[in-house]
Design an enzyme around this catalytic site. Sequence first.
Site, short mmCIF file in Angstrom:
data_model
loop_
_atom_site.label_atom_id
_atom_site.label_comp_id
_atom_site.label_asym_id
_atom_site.label_seq_id
_atom_site.Cartn_x
_atom_site.Cartn_y
_atom_site.Cartn_z
N ASP A 259 6.07 -41.90 57.29
CA ASP A 259 6.66 -42.01 55.87
C ASP A 259 6.97 -43.46 55.78
O ASP A 259 7.09 -44.10 54.71
CB ASP A 259 8.02 -41.09 55.64
CG ASP A 259 8.77 -41.21 57.09
OD1 ASP A 259 8.30 -42.03 58.01
OD2 ASP A 259 9.78 -40.66 56.87
N SER B 115 4.89 -36.03 59.21
CA SER B 115 5.95 -36.51 59.73
C SER B 115 6.48 -36.01 61.15
O SER B 115 7.40 -35.46 61.34
CB SER B 115 7.36 -36.51 58.74
OG SER B 115 6.86 -36.88 57.54
N ARG C 136 4.61 -30.18 50.25
CA ARG C 136 4.18 -30.81 48.99
C ARG C 136 2.89 -31.10 48.90
O ARG C 136 2.16 -31.50 49.77
CB ARG C 136 4.94 -31.99 48.47
CG ARG C 136 6.44 -31.80 48.15
CD ARG C 136 6.89 -32.89 47.20
NE ARG C 136 6.93 -34.02 48.10
CZ ARG C 136 6.73 -35.36 47.36
NH1 ARG C 136 6.79 -35.37 46.06
NH2 ARG C 136 6.69 -36.29 48.37
#
Length: 444
Positions: free
Chosen positions: A187, A133, A71
Amino acid sequence: MIDNIIKPLLLEDETYTKIGRLLEQEMAKGLSKTTNPSAKVKMLPTYVRALPNGLEEGNFLALDLGGTNFRVLLISLSKESGVRMENKIYPVPEKIMTGTGKELFDHIAYCISDFIHEHNIQGQHLPLGFTFSFPCKQESLSVGRLISWTKGFSCSDVEGENVVDLLHAAIKRRNDISVECVAILNDTVGCLMSCAYLDHDAEIGVILGTGTNACYMEKLDKVELWDQDKAEPSQVVINTEWGAFGDDGCLDFIRTDYDFQIDERSLNRGRQLFEKMISGMYMGEIVRLVVVECVRTSLMFSGVLGRFKERDCFKTKYVSAVEKDHGRGSFENTKRIIEQMGIKEFTDSDCSALFRICQAVSIRAAKLSSAAIVTLMNRINRPNITVAVDGSLFRFHPRFEGVMKETIAEMYNFGHQFKLMLSEDGSGKGAALVAAVAHRLKNN
């Protein structure tokens, strides 16, 4: 008796208090320079020194890479209108995931360029936060070296390298956008930042989803690992990596036969043992193992296993669905799921047994999470603390949050107030906020 089968999962309140004390000891080992190398709870400094104060303004980019979808986000911050967010998802083809590092970061740079031109912001120099991540050794806010790939990625020439340098090199090769990555984060930190922008009492971030982890704001004088400037603000967000709590055997006294089976069959045997008792990746399988024991002793389904004999067939989403029958007076969801497991003949007693097993596994997970959170709250020791929480387990399990609130209220310091706050898009909005705070501090 079903009671005898699930009894090892039903821990006393004193046991959860003891677990909190053990975690405190493990955290102290992680923060100490002398014991950190052997510590299982690593307590990694994130180099995030300050949380949002509401004065952050401007346009910021965020990247979120953690799987087959990548994203790019544009976050606009203003004191008047708060947060506005636009984002676009770009697939990461398998040939990119398994190709060279250059190909991966060229693909990322292409996606950033496409997004910037689509939104007509190519004339702006935009600070960027990158939620990456994968396991990294962080050396500063903008230096994170990949330790090892996970989640199906195996790009060559990236492990051991600073991910931010590779990104900047790919952006420079394009020569059509002006972007600076000022922060790389995981995250958990993004979860905390997302809530802290709205609630300035937020100092803890917790992930309760497929996996589990937590971060919190710690005083620098308690972080022996800190080797940077100790000027104000004299604090830093610590990534606890608490999923590895118990990897040294300190939690073996509460681990059941089911927990040992889960670990024995896992890809990371002997590691992430706390996570294996809590997270969504494992809860459904724990339930399945308990059901198998009950069926083999003729306590359920007239001795018929059906699909319950298949490893990992009972998903954690089924646990949540069964728990939704609580207080309904019927077993609507439970019956449907039993049928999906290939059991054609069953009784209300079987439904009740499956519900009690799901309940026992869920309550243990929620209370273990709560005991760990209380340990962090006690370290911070403020009269009002907000805990930012994200993850599918917390979001979708119908009673997880309620059990956590009740347990924390019982364990936490009398007179202190706390709040659990669902984090909205920490991996996106949180990444931009880390960049925004870094930009604010740099320009002060």
